[in-house]
Scaffold this motif. Sequence first.
Motif, mmCIF file in Angstrom:
data_model
loop_
_atom_site.group_PDB
_atom_site.id
_atom_site.type_symbol
_atom_site.label_atom_id
_atom_site.label_comp_id
_atom_site.label_asym_id
_atom_site.label_seq_id
_atom_site.Cartn_x
_atom_site.Cartn_y
_atom_site.Cartn_z
ATOM 1 N N THR A 147 63.285 -31.926 -5.432
ATOM 2 C CA THR A 147 64.728 -31.961 -5.642
ATOM 3 C C THR A 147 65.290 -30.590 -5.968
ATOM 4 O OG1 THR A 147 64.514 -34.220 -6.466
ATOM 5 C CG2 THR A 147 66.577 -33.078 -6.943
ATOM 6 N N GLN A 148 64.632 -29.865 -6.860
ATOM 7 C CA GLN A 148 65.146 -28.562 -7.256
ATOM 8 C C GLN A 148 65.182 -27.590 -6.079
ATOM 9 O OE1 GLN A 148 66.573 -27.967 -10.159
ATOM 10 N NE2 GLN A 148 66.158 -30.101 -10.671
ATOM 11 N N LEU A 149 64.146 -27.634 -5.253
ATOM 12 C CA LEU A 149 64.108 -26.778 -4.076
ATOM 13 C C LEU A 149 65.254 -27.116 -3.128
ATOM 14 C CD1 LEU A 149 62.691 -24.725 -2.178
ATOM 15 C CD2 LEU A 149 61.366 -26.659 -1.288
ATOM 16 N N ARG A 150 65.441 -28.408 -2.860
ATOM 17 C CA ARG A 150 66.472 -28.812 -1.914
ATOM 18 C C ARG A 150 67.866 -28.505 -2.439
ATOM 19 N NH1 ARG A 150 63.867 -29.310 2.830
ATOM 20 N NH2 ARG A 150 65.891 -30.018 3.579
ATOM 21 N N ARG A 151 68.066 -28.631 -3.741
ATOM 22 C CA ARG A 151 69.377 -28.293 -4.315
ATOM 23 C C ARG A 151 69.737 -26.836 -4.063
ATOM 24 N NH1 ARG A 151 69.096 -31.168 -10.300
ATOM 25 N NH2 ARG A 151 70.065 -33.164 -9.721
ATOM 26 N N ARG A 152 68.712 -25.981 -4.070
ATOM 27 C CA ARG A 152 68.962 -24.554 -3.846
ATOM 28 C C ARG A 152 69.117 -24.236 -2.363
ATOM 29 N NH1 ARG A 152 64.619 -24.164 -7.414
ATOM 30 N NH2 ARG A 152 63.269 -23.497 -5.692
ATOM 31 N N THR A 153 68.232 -24.795 -1.547
ATOM 32 C CA THR A 153 68.157 -24.337 -0.165
ATOM 33 C C THR A 153 69.165 -25.016 0.764
ATOM 34 O OG1 THR A 153 66.416 -25.958 0.340
ATOM 35 C CG2 THR A 153 65.723 -23.761 -0.390
ATOM 36 N N PRO B 141 72.408 -26.312 0.463
ATOM 37 C CA PRO B 141 73.755 -25.722 0.572
ATOM 38 C C PRO B 141 73.715 -24.282 1.077
ATOM 39 C CG PRO B 141 73.488 -26.889 -1.509
ATOM 40 C CD PRO B 141 72.126 -26.781 -0.899
ATOM 41 N N ALA B 142 72.719 -23.517 0.612
ATOM 42 C CA ALA B 142 72.634 -22.108 1.025
ATOM 43 C C ALA B 142 72.407 -21.976 2.528
ATOM 44 C CB ALA B 142 71.514 -21.407 0.260
ATOM 45 N N GLU B 143 71.668 -22.914 3.095
ATOM 46 C CA GLU B 143 71.364 -22.855 4.520
ATOM 47 C C GLU B 143 72.332 -23.683 5.359
ATOM 48 O OE1 GLU B 143 67.258 -23.842 5.018
ATOM 49 O OE2 GLU B 143 66.575 -22.260 3.667
ATOM 50 N N GLY B 144 73.335 -24.273 4.697
ATOM 51 C CA GLY B 144 74.367 -25.002 5.433
ATOM 52 C C GLY B 144 73.896 -26.279 6.083
ATOM 53 N N LEU B 145 72.964 -26.992 5.430
ATOM 54 C CA LEU B 145 72.450 -28.224 6.015
ATOM 55 C C LEU B 145 72.355 -29.325 4.970
ATOM 56 C CD1 LEU B 145 69.065 -29.063 5.551
ATOM 57 C CD2 LEU B 145 68.966 -26.689 6.260
ATOM 58 N N TYR B 146 72.202 -30.544 5.439
ATOM 59 C CA TYR B 146 71.791 -31.667 4.608
ATOM 60 C C TYR B 146 70.961 -32.603 5.478
ATOM 61 C CZ TYR B 146 75.432 -34.657 6.707
ATOM 62 O OH TYR B 146 76.208 -35.380 7.581
ATOM 63 N N ILE B 147 70.269 -33.532 4.856
ATOM 64 C CA ILE B 147 69.395 -34.448 5.578
ATOM 65 C C ILE B 147 69.982 -35.854 5.549
ATOM 66 C CG2 ILE B 147 67.095 -35.485 5.699
ATOM 67 C CD1 ILE B 147 67.110 -32.520 6.390
ATOM 68 N N MET C 253 71.442 -32.110 9.408
ATOM 69 C CA MET C 253 72.849 -32.055 9.788
ATOM 70 C C MET C 253 73.498 -30.762 9.277
ATOM 71 S SD MET C 253 73.160 -35.096 11.233
ATOM 72 C CE MET C 253 74.928 -35.266 11.400
ATOM 73 N N ASN C 254 74.439 -30.265 10.038
ATOM 74 C CA ASN C 254 75.243 -29.135 9.584
ATOM 75 C C ASN C 254 76.252 -29.615 8.545
ATOM 76 O OD1 ASN C 254 74.263 -26.995 11.390
ATOM 77 N ND2 ASN C 254 75.141 -28.251 13.018
ATOM 78 N N ARG C 255 76.314 -28.926 7.417
ATOM 79 C CA ARG C 255 77.293 -29.284 6.388
ATOM 80 C C ARG C 255 78.707 -29.014 6.899
ATOM 81 N NH1 ARG C 255 76.065 -29.728 0.612
ATOM 82 N NH2 ARG C 255 73.844 -30.200 0.541
ATOM 83 N N PRO C 256 79.618 -29.947 6.644
ATOM 84 C CA PRO C 256 81.008 -29.701 7.024
ATOM 85 C C PRO C 256 81.642 -28.650 6.126
ATOM 86 C CG PRO C 256 80.840 -31.724 5.764
ATOM 87 C CD PRO C 256 79.428 -31.255 5.982
ATOM 88 N N VAL C 257 82.735 -28.087 6.581
ATOM 89 C CA VAL C 257 83.496 -27.145 5.756
ATOM 90 C C VAL C 257 84.027 -27.898 4.540
ATOM 91 C CG1 VAL C 257 85.536 -25.659 5.682
ATOM 92 C CG2 VAL C 257 84.133 -25.770 7.757
#
Length: 271
Positions: free
Chosen positions: A23-29, A31-37, A103-107
């Motif tokens: 969880t901690q890794l995904r919280r950091r990476t 948003p920074a990489e502009g994605l979600y699963i 998925m690409n995070r929306p604006v």
Amino acid sequence: MPRIRLEGPDDPRLSDYRGLTDTQLRRRTEPAEGLYIAEGSKVLRRAVAAGHTPRSFLLTEKWLHGLEDVLQQFPDVPAFIGDAAVLEGITGFHLHRGALAAMNRPVPARLDAVLEEARRVAVLEDIGDHTNLGAVFRSAAALGIDAVLLSPGCADPLYRRAIRVSMGGVFQVPWARLPEGPLDLGLLREFGFVIGALALTPDAVGIEEFAAERHVRLALLLGTEGNGLSDVALASADTAVRIPMYGGVDSLNVAAAAAVAFWECRERTAR
């Protein structure tokens, strides 16, 4: 559409899907990489219906046919296909739903745009548990909440577990982040919202009494189970509101309290 059969979990193109249980890794990476699963066919479909675009798919063979129509909408997006053991080696957990998409995070939505047409709004202060956050969004989607505002300390609605628990509700209900710093609800007042804070204070009125006032624009403010709402949040509200309890129980889980409040304060007239 490129379909890539996986022989093992070490393909370097699968970096979006590694360490999904951290969880901690995904919280950091994420948003920074502009994605979600997005996990599961129903959630994936709701994400696409909301206008979100995939960067890749990861699924088992048996889910390929059921998602064929979705895959065909994105002919240039790779679909990685492997058996359950390979997918588990990549993600770190067994995929009961058999399908994932990066998925690409929306604006991010603007606060004023989210509030412009809203009549019922939930404001969440520092809810850090993804399960609770997802459950609040699911209730919001089902019970007539037009928008959700999140304090900077709230968990990510686009984290995999929050999305899954919400059953895609995070894609149905518009949401936006409040600015960094002390909770400031001035914009809500500018838009004419009455603010009710769910809290166990001595001056709190019952939820039925509060709902009977039939406010045209209403914001319901909810905090964490442990500490409840901050003093700043309580001071920003027009009224403290409580849900009457039986059996010596003093409070509900925030997700349960939200569902009760959303239902009781729903709009009774057609728009």
